[in-house]
Write a protein that holds these residues in place. Sequence first.
Motif, PDB file in Angstrom:
ATOM      1  N   ALA A  65     -19.882   0.269  -2.622  1.00 33.35           N
ATOM      2  CA  ALA A  65     -20.375  -1.089  -2.446  1.00 33.35           C
ATOM      3  C   ALA A  65     -20.832  -1.317  -1.014  1.00 33.35           C
ATOM      4  CB  ALA A  65     -19.279  -2.092  -2.816  1.00 33.35           C
ATOM      5  N   ASN A  66     -21.816  -2.194  -0.842  1.00 38.54           N
ATOM      6  CA  ASN A  66     -22.312  -2.484   0.504  1.00 38.54           C
ATOM      7  C   ASN A  66     -21.882  -3.865   0.993  1.00 38.54           C
ATOM      8  OD1 ASN A  66     -23.932  -4.270  -0.899  1.00 38.54           O
ATOM      9  ND2 ASN A  66     -25.880  -3.369  -0.287  1.00 38.54           N
ATOM     10  N   PHE A  67     -20.941  -4.511   0.276  1.00 36.77           N
ATOM     11  CA  PHE A  67     -20.458  -5.829   0.690  1.00 36.77           C
ATOM     12  C   PHE A  67     -19.007  -5.735   1.166  1.00 36.77           C
ATOM     13  CE2 PHE A  67     -18.792 -10.142  -0.663  1.00 36.77           C
ATOM     14  CZ  PHE A  67     -19.270 -10.799   0.461  1.00 36.77           C
ATOM     15  N   ILE A  68     -18.082  -5.507   0.250  1.00 38.69           N
ATOM     16  CA  ILE A  68     -16.693  -5.203   0.598  1.00 38.69           C
ATOM     17  C   ILE A  68     -16.503  -3.718   0.336  1.00 38.69           C
ATOM     18  CG2 ILE A  68     -14.267  -5.724   0.211  1.00 38.69           C
ATOM     19  CD1 ILE A  68     -15.743  -8.110   1.241  1.00 38.69           C
ATOM     20  N   HIS A  69     -16.054  -2.966   1.323  1.00 39.48           N
ATOM     21  CA  HIS A  69     -16.143  -1.503   1.248  1.00 39.48           C
ATOM     22  C   HIS A  69     -14.853  -0.856   1.732  1.00 39.48           C
ATOM     23  CE1 HIS A  69     -17.220   2.475   2.996  1.00 39.48           C
ATOM     24  NE2 HIS A  69     -17.961   2.570   1.915  1.00 39.48           N
ATOM     25  N   GLY A  70     -14.518   0.268   1.101  1.00 38.20           N
ATOM     26  CA  GLY A  70     -13.364   1.035   1.558  1.00 38.20           C
ATOM     27  C   GLY A  70     -12.985   2.110   0.574  1.00 38.20           C
ATOM     28  N   LEU A  71     -11.789   2.631   0.743  1.00 42.78           N
ATOM     29  CA  LEU A  71     -11.287   3.724  -0.091  1.00 42.78           C
ATOM     30  C   LEU A  71     -10.787   3.199  -1.433  1.00 42.78           C
ATOM     31  CD1 LEU A  71      -9.339   5.401   2.795  1.00 42.78           C
ATOM     32  CD2 LEU A  71     -11.046   6.633   1.433  1.00 42.78           C
ATOM     33  N   THR A  72     -11.096   3.935  -2.497  1.00 39.21           N
ATOM     34  CA  THR A  72     -10.551   3.613  -3.816  1.00 39.21           C
ATOM     35  C   THR A  72      -9.418   4.563  -4.195  1.00 39.21           C
ATOM     36  OG1 THR A  72     -12.223   4.976  -4.926  1.00 39.21           O
ATOM     37  CG2 THR A  72     -12.741   2.645  -4.587  1.00 39.21           C
ATOM     38  N   SER A  73      -9.302   5.686  -3.479  1.00 39.11           N
ATOM     39  CA  SER A  73      -8.193   6.621  -3.701  1.00 39.11           C
ATOM     40  C   SER A  73      -7.978   7.435  -2.437  1.00 39.11           C
ATOM     41  CB  SER A  73      -8.487   7.554  -4.882  1.00 39.11           C
ATOM     42  OG  SER A  73      -7.440   8.483  -5.067  1.00 39.11           O
ATOM     43  N   LEU A  74      -6.712   7.623  -2.076  1.00 40.72           N
ATOM     44  CA  LEU A  74      -6.370   8.418  -0.889  1.00 40.72           C
ATOM     45  C   LEU A  74      -5.006   9.079  -1.124  1.00 40.72           C
ATOM     46  CD1 LEU A  74      -6.906   9.339   2.040  1.00 40.72           C
ATOM     47  CD2 LEU A  74      -5.735   7.256   2.787  1.00 40.72           C
ATOM     48  N   PRO A  75      -4.985  10.291  -1.679  1.00 40.95           N
ATOM     49  CA  PRO A  75      -3.700  10.980  -1.855  1.00 40.95           C
ATOM     50  C   PRO A  75      -3.084  11.344  -0.502  1.00 40.95           C
ATOM     51  CG  PRO A  75      -5.426  11.958  -3.234  1.00 40.95           C
ATOM     52  CD  PRO A  75      -6.104  11.057  -2.249  1.00 40.95           C
ATOM     53  N   VAL A  76      -1.844  10.965  -0.285  1.00 38.93           N
ATOM     54  CA  VAL A  76      -1.169  11.249   0.977  1.00 38.93           C
ATOM     55  C   VAL A  76       0.201  11.850   0.712  1.00 38.93           C
ATOM     56  CG1 VAL A  76      -2.368   9.463   2.296  1.00 38.93           C
ATOM     57  CG2 VAL A  76      -0.227   8.916   1.127  1.00 38.93           C
ATOM     58  N   ARG A  77       0.675  12.615   1.674  1.00 41.05           N
ATOM     59  CA  ARG A  77       2.028  13.176   1.617  1.00 41.05           C
ATOM     60  C   ARG A  77       2.855  12.491   2.708  1.00 41.05           C
ATOM     61  NH1 ARG A  77       0.659  17.775   1.133  1.00 41.05           N
ATOM     62  NH2 ARG A  77       1.202  18.175  -1.050  1.00 41.05           N
ATOM     63  N   LEU A  78       3.883  11.789   2.283  1.00 38.55           N
ATOM     64  CA  LEU A  78       4.746  11.051   3.197  1.00 38.55           C
ATOM     65  C   LEU A  78       6.062  11.781   3.367  1.00 38.55           C
ATOM     66  CD1 LEU A  78       4.222   7.471   1.652  1.00 38.55           C
ATOM     67  CD2 LEU A  78       2.884   8.569   3.455  1.00 38.55           C
ATOM     68  N   SER A  79       6.419  12.024   4.627  1.00 35.29           N
ATOM     69  CA  SER A  79       7.710  12.627   4.917  1.00 35.29           C
ATOM     70  C   SER A  79       8.665  11.532   5.408  1.00 35.29           C
ATOM     71  CB  SER A  79       7.584  13.721   5.999  1.00 35.29           C
ATOM     72  OG  SER A  79       6.778  14.766   5.535  1.00 35.29           O
ATOM     73  N   PRO A  80       9.667  11.178   4.598  1.00 37.43           N
ATOM     74  CA  PRO A  80      10.556  10.060   4.984  1.00 37.43           C
ATOM     75  C   PRO A  80      11.297  10.361   6.278  1.00 37.43           C
ATOM     76  CG  PRO A  80      10.778  10.575   2.655  1.00 37.43           C
ATOM     77  CD  PRO A  80       9.967  11.678   3.258  1.00 37.43           C
ATOM     78  N   ALA A  81      11.482   9.308   7.061  1.00 40.50           N
ATOM     79  CA  ALA A  81      12.225   9.446   8.308  1.00 40.50           C
ATOM     80  C   ALA A  81      13.697   9.586   7.983  1.00 40.50           C
ATOM     81  CB  ALA A  81      11.998   8.228   9.195  1.00 40.50           C
ATOM     82  N   GLY A 124      12.756  14.934   1.220  1.00 40.45           N
ATOM     83  CA  GLY A 124      11.584  15.785   1.110  1.00 40.45           C
ATOM     84  C   GLY A 124      10.327  14.948   1.110  1.00 40.45           C
ATOM     85  N   PRO A 125       9.152  15.600   1.079  1.00 41.21           N
ATOM     86  CA  PRO A 125       7.891  14.844   1.102  1.00 41.21           C
ATOM     87  C   PRO A 125       7.630  14.148  -0.235  1.00 41.21           C
ATOM     88  CG  PRO A 125       7.458  17.172   0.810  1.00 41.21           C
ATOM     89  CD  PRO A 125       8.925  17.050   1.057  1.00 41.21           C
ATOM     90  N   LEU A 126       6.894  13.058  -0.166  1.00 40.32           N
ATOM     91  CA  LEU A 126       6.475  12.329  -1.348  1.00 40.32           C
ATOM     92  C   LEU A 126       4.961  12.320  -1.387  1.00 40.32           C
ATOM     93  CD1 LEU A 126       8.744   9.872   0.102  1.00 40.32           C
ATOM     94  CD2 LEU A 126       8.943   9.841  -2.368  1.00 40.32           C
ATOM     95  N   VAL A 127       4.381  12.559  -2.539  1.00 37.37           N
ATOM     96  CA  VAL A 127       2.937  12.460  -2.695  1.00 37.37           C
ATOM     97  C   VAL A 127       2.626  11.129  -3.363  1.00 37.37           C
ATOM     98  CG1 VAL A 127       0.903  13.403  -3.834  1.00 37.37           C
ATOM     99  CG2 VAL A 127       2.583  14.943  -2.807  1.00 37.37           C
ATOM    100  N   ARG A 128       1.803  10.357  -2.720  1.00 34.61           N
ATOM    101  CA  ARG A 128       1.451   9.032  -3.213  1.00 34.61           C
ATOM    102  C   ARG A 128      -0.053   8.818  -3.053  1.00 34.61           C
ATOM    103  NH1 ARG A 128       5.678   9.230  -5.404  1.00 34.61           N
ATOM    104  NH2 ARG A 128       7.541   7.966  -4.986  1.00 34.61           N
ATOM    105  N   ASP A 129      -0.606   7.925  -3.866  1.00 29.67           N
ATOM    106  CA  ASP A 129      -1.965   7.451  -3.651  1.00 29.67           C
ATOM    107  C   ASP A 129      -1.852   6.228  -2.758  1.00 29.67           C
ATOM    108  OD1 ASP A 129      -4.501   6.442  -3.638  1.00 29.67           O
ATOM    109  OD2 ASP A 129      -4.768   6.405  -5.800  1.00 29.67           O
TER     110      ASP A 129
END
Length: 403
Positions: free
Chosen positions: A387-403, A141-146
Amino acid sequence: MDIDLLAPEVFAGYRFLDQLAALRDRPGLTRHPEPDGPGFWVAARYDDVETVLGDPATFSSRSGIRLGGSDGAADLVADRMMVVSDPPRHGRIRRVVGAPFTPAALRRWHDRIVAGVTDLVDEVVGIGDGPTGDRADGAAGPLVRDAVGDLAQRLPNQVICAMMNLPREDWPLIGRLTTDGLDSPDPIDRLDANAEIFGYFADLLDRRRARPGDDLLSALLAAGGDLTDEELILNCSGVLTGASETVRYAAAGALLVFCERPELWTALRVSPELLPTAVEEILRWTSPGLHALRTVTRPVTVAGTELLPGDRVTAWICSANRDPAVFADPDTFRPDRTPNRHLAFGWGPHVCVGSRVARLELTALLTALVRRVRTVAPAGTPVWSTANFIHGLTSLPVRLSPA
């Protein structure tokens, strides 16, 4: 458009890219005001960024490499820390710090790095227990992960800690201190975190000198050179920060792309031969290191703009990597893009010493994920650093469906 590359809210997403695109269309370099300072110049076009980063004799790193940094802190480490030094001292430090990252040296750690990344993906994808949509009984089944906290943030920290052969129980501590030392909004917290890292490496250096092993720090000691213990510690901290933050944000940004455009994930699973070009496009697209600051040492003209000694120039790498003069359709993620002359690892003498490790980590991550995950889908709202120096996502909830 009001241009403000110092406002945190501009960086809570991609708004800063629109501002930089507007600056690319202006002739010459742009003068940016600074509330409590003299202001700085902005180089936003690819050619201008290359000019600034490729000429350390004219554009010095010794006075600091980022907006908002402490002049006093830069003075303390100038010519002792690789990123805050100029030739010829920079070259002498780089020969020592870069010794463990040559292609021949990396072959020793290749299998260890790939195995560690694969184990991490197996842990994140293969274990689920809870009410959030995870697999509770081993069914597919799907997994919810950050994607940040569970995967991207742990990825580079796990690799660099393994290369340094640090005790596993210390890995979470090192990851937290590295992030706090760079990203904490409180300057006192940043100082405390960096001081704790320096103390940790001072103790580790004594142990490795007494009992060398097959690890990164022992390799640095074996490389010799004229670096003092303090300089070795400073540069170990620099390697740790560069390795951790850049790969973390690149990996998280890649997963956001695949959430937003699931057909790209399907294409990557069907055609894994796209992995090498996909990794380069991830680096171009995310460009976690947004800018590099340099200080002018002698009169020079860039793009028709006259600069004087003491002027500060910011080279916006993320903007160079979206320059339509170099990249066709630059605002579209194309995993098969070639050629791809991105500057995500910088340019000139200061090009990132750990770029080979970063590419290996991202390749190992995608290789493991395409084999184990059928689909990647959003499961919540992405959260960005400001931040304007090193920048990106601090959280991204995703749903992974295992192969």
